[in-house]
Design a protein around this motif. Sequence first.
Motif, PDB file in Angstrom:
ATOM      1  N   VAL A  31      -2.502   6.739  -6.526  1.00 31.30           N
ATOM      2  CA  VAL A  31      -3.153   7.960  -6.058  1.00 31.30           C
ATOM      3  C   VAL A  31      -3.033   8.983  -7.184  1.00 31.30           C
ATOM      4  CG1 VAL A  31      -2.786   7.601  -3.597  1.00 31.30           C
ATOM      5  CG2 VAL A  31      -1.026   8.740  -4.949  1.00 31.30           C
ATOM      6  N   PRO A  32      -3.969   9.943  -7.235  1.00 29.93           N
ATOM      7  CA  PRO A  32      -3.943  10.884  -8.348  1.00 29.93           C
ATOM      8  C   PRO A  32      -2.722  11.799  -8.320  1.00 29.93           C
ATOM      9  CG  PRO A  32      -5.658  11.442  -6.759  1.00 29.93           C
ATOM     10  CD  PRO A  32      -5.165  10.095  -6.389  1.00 29.93           C
ATOM     11  N   ALA A  34       1.707   4.588  -1.486  1.00 30.89           N
ATOM     12  CA  ALA A  34       0.941   5.447  -2.398  1.00 30.89           C
ATOM     13  C   ALA A  34       1.845   5.969  -3.519  1.00 30.89           C
ATOM     14  CB  ALA A  34       0.328   6.604  -1.626  1.00 30.89           C
ATOM     15  N   ARG A  67      -0.887  15.228  -8.509  1.00 35.32           N
ATOM     16  CA  ARG A  67      -1.375  16.520  -8.020  1.00 35.32           C
ATOM     17  C   ARG A  67      -0.528  17.698  -8.483  1.00 35.32           C
ATOM     18  NH1 ARG A  67      -4.487  15.725  -3.179  1.00 35.32           N
ATOM     19  NH2 ARG A  67      -6.216  14.504  -3.955  1.00 35.32           N
ATOM     20  N   ALA A  76       1.968   8.093  -7.249  1.00 33.45           N
ATOM     21  CA  ALA A  76       1.300   8.930  -8.244  1.00 33.45           C
ATOM     22  C   ALA A  76       2.124   8.871  -9.522  1.00 33.45           C
ATOM     23  CB  ALA A  76       1.187  10.362  -7.749  1.00 33.45           C
ATOM     24  N   GLN A 120       6.547   9.342  -6.627  1.00 27.15           N
ATOM     25  CA  GLN A 120       6.032  10.019  -7.814  1.00 27.15           C
ATOM     26  C   GLN A 120       6.855   9.580  -9.015  1.00 27.15           C
ATOM     27  OE1 GLN A 120       6.104  14.242  -7.162  1.00 27.15           O
ATOM     28  NE2 GLN A 120       4.049  14.274  -6.287  1.00 27.15           N
ATOM     29  N   ASN A 136       0.805  -1.224   0.000  1.00 23.84           N
ATOM     30  CA  ASN A 136       0.000   0.000   0.000  1.00 23.84           C
ATOM     31  C   ASN A 136       0.836   1.270   0.000  1.00 23.84           C
ATOM     32  OD1 ASN A 136      -2.400  -1.563   0.261  1.00 23.84           O
ATOM     33  ND2 ASN A 136      -1.977  -1.733   2.452  1.00 23.84           N
ATOM     34  N   ASN A 145       1.312   2.182   6.491  1.00 26.10           N
ATOM     35  CA  ASN A 145       0.669   1.779   5.238  1.00 26.10           C
ATOM     36  C   ASN A 145       0.678   0.264   5.011  1.00 26.10           C
ATOM     37  OD1 ASN A 145       3.512   3.054   4.689  1.00 26.10           O
ATOM     38  ND2 ASN A 145       3.280   1.413   3.214  1.00 26.10           N
ATOM     39  N   THR A 204       0.367  12.573   0.681  1.00 21.59           N
ATOM     40  CA  THR A 204      -0.671  11.751   0.052  1.00 21.59           C
ATOM     41  C   THR A 204      -0.049  10.750  -0.904  1.00 21.59           C
ATOM     42  OG1 THR A 204      -1.003  13.482  -1.582  1.00 21.59           O
ATOM     43  CG2 THR A 204      -2.520  13.443   0.266  1.00 21.59           C
ATOM     44  N   ALA A 205       1.153  11.045  -1.401  1.00 21.34           N
ATOM     45  CA  ALA A 205       1.887  10.071  -2.208  1.00 21.34           C
ATOM     46  C   ALA A 205       3.257   9.887  -1.592  1.00 21.34           C
ATOM     47  CB  ALA A 205       2.020  10.546  -3.650  1.00 21.34           C
ATOM     48  N   ALA A 218       2.055  16.340  -3.868  1.00 26.00           N
ATOM     49  CA  ALA A 218       1.530  15.154  -3.174  1.00 26.00           C
ATOM     50  C   ALA A 218       2.556  14.563  -2.195  1.00 26.00           C
ATOM     51  CB  ALA A 218       1.110  14.110  -4.197  1.00 26.00           C
TER      52      ALA A 218
END
Lengths: 369, 374
Positions: A78-79, A50, A81, A52, A97, A48, B312, A93-94, A88
């Motif tokens: 994840v989107p 994250a 950003r 992007a 990248q 998990n 996570n 949130t990420a 992100a």
Amino acid sequence: MRIRRIRNQVLKELEQFQRDRLGVALAFVLPVIALLIIGFAIRLEARNIAMAVQDLDNTALSRTYIERLYATHLFVAVPWRGSVFPDALDRGTAQVQVTIPSGFTANVIANRQSPVQVLIDGGDVINARVSKLAIEGVFLSVLQYQLGERSELGVVSQIRLWFNPGRRESLFIVPGAYGVILAVFPPLLIAIALVREKEQGTILQLYASSLSAAELLLGKSLAYMAVGLGEAVLLFIVGFLLFGVSVMGDPTPLIVGTPIFMLASVQLGLIIGIFTTTQSSAVQAIGTIKVLTAFLLAGFLFPLNSVAFPFSVFAYLVPVRYFIELCRNVFVRGSGWLGTWHLVAIMLFIGSIEFGIAWWGMRRMQLSR
Amino acid sequence: MLNRRLLALLIKEATELLRNRQLVGFLTLSPVLSMVIFGFVLNSDVTHLRLSILDQNQVALSRELVDAFTANKVFLADRYTDSQPDLTRQVQQGQVDAGLMIPATFNRDLLGTGKAEIEVAIDGINAYSSGIAKGYVTQITTQFNLNLLQDNLPIGTELELPAQPEIKFRYNPGTKDSWFFVPGVIGTILTLSAILAAAVEAVREKDQGTLEQLLMTPVASTAILISKVVPISGLLTITLTMCLGVARLVFELPFRGNLLLLWIFSILYIQIGVGIGLAISTFSKNKLQTILVGIFLNIPIILLGGAVTSINSMPLLFRWVAQLNPLYHYLIIMRGILLKGVGLQVWWVNAIAMIAFATATLLVSAHRYRRQLS
């Protein structure tokens, strides 16, 4: 030294302990709850993370790479950003990248360098390492697949994970949790008991009696070793019933090793009890010395191979380390005495030294100051 | 009038705390010392895995492969064996972490048919390190194959590898473990010290019976509570400041964000810990119960708060539970300020959560403590 005196001392200690019914219940229930939380929650295999992805190329090849990245089962999408602060990664949130540049496929076909930008949150070193390795692996495997058409040469490594082919985390975590929990609760109980006698002054009666220091220490140790063994048996049963962790092969190393570990573990509580004067400082000592070392210095989470020299010495002094290793041998590897006798010997050695220190601190049987 | 009484009470409590030299030592020096030790010891890198090597081929090519395995510090050529049962036994007994088996037909297969199999056995007990080791093995063999390919190309031509990842680590370019673990250890130590010190100190007077004397005096129960909380919080704030200073000096931790904000939220976190400690003391009947529950509560708070493990990777349920863990929010703020240099605009949610925790724990414990007194 008289056996009868030690026996009376043990009985008195246990009698005093069992008088506080709620305390006794807590002493057995709390370790079990701790085992449940640790066993169900802690996962060391990363997942998990994250990620992007910004695909500026958007071709079949770039999508192949993205698919392969997600196929590692390590990342969740994840989107994207944008790259303006705070992006992100800054927001958390990420954690990874990936930017595939435009013209990526065209460049790859023309054999021009076309680096894919990967930015990893290095603040979380655990996820960062795993991510880097996985991304490099994906790129190498796609590359080898493409080159494979040009050459047939290749070594194939058959990797086999021993003992735990299904990578069941409980097989690693639960035996470790036995060690951590048993390194914390029994010494806590004995340290509190000893300091309470000091604070209430009842220890004076012991000092004034004909009891020798060694008898006193042995009596108290044996009583709380018994309590600790009770906790251990309870933990082993719960570990078997709920996590399916059972003894592999010869159980005798565990049967011999657990009391010896309990000796070493309880002695440290005794030492803390002897050298501290109030319950507050005894509890703080247990907190910073026992809890921290058991969690962080005993190989419970991370292997100790990577610890650099002067600090690796600390890790060798912690008896829990050997007990955790013993538990993993008995419950997972099933290697019998050949793989465990030295662990038991080291614990016995550390336990005896600790008993010596405790005796030295107690030998005068006098109030300090 | 009230203020003078409160002041007198505060001075009494502070002197009493300071008089316990051992406790002061355990609350100030040992946290700093522990932080330094664990900052050096905690290491999530997987290196020096002991490798046992069974090379039944013993030719230049097989030795090259062995070299490829032991070239970096991931695997350490711990021992060489000459029989399969030996190797099996070594892995079985945990004497080595991995075994490499190269069959006798290795170079004949490779040069004849183009494919050769080797076998790598990894002690799979630890899902983390065995996963990483597995990744390295794949990488090492792929790299070995690419090198073989390069050697077989006509002289003067280069093997082109156009698609390569360019990996950069932001915030921590050298992936120093201490930058991740030291904030975690600071959070852990503050949790342990605040909860335990507050819990034990709060029941001390109850145990000794001096609480009744205090109740006979004309001070408000709130004043008694404040006088208990403030000295411990003050001492731990000093400890925290020392920890941050030493972390900067010893581990060169980057202080990229607003240090004042970090300090304020650290004090808030200490209040949360003290509040939890007080609450425990009011819920239990005696010292033993208080201490047992206090020590126990630290286990989930520390292990499920992301101090030394990754949230996570946990099952979904526990990722939700983590939201209820004050340490989780405090660590996001601390790492955000120290490493990322981000401010309130990023972690305002966590800030609100912490303020809510502080209010809730202090209100509950104050209420229960007061009721206990009357």
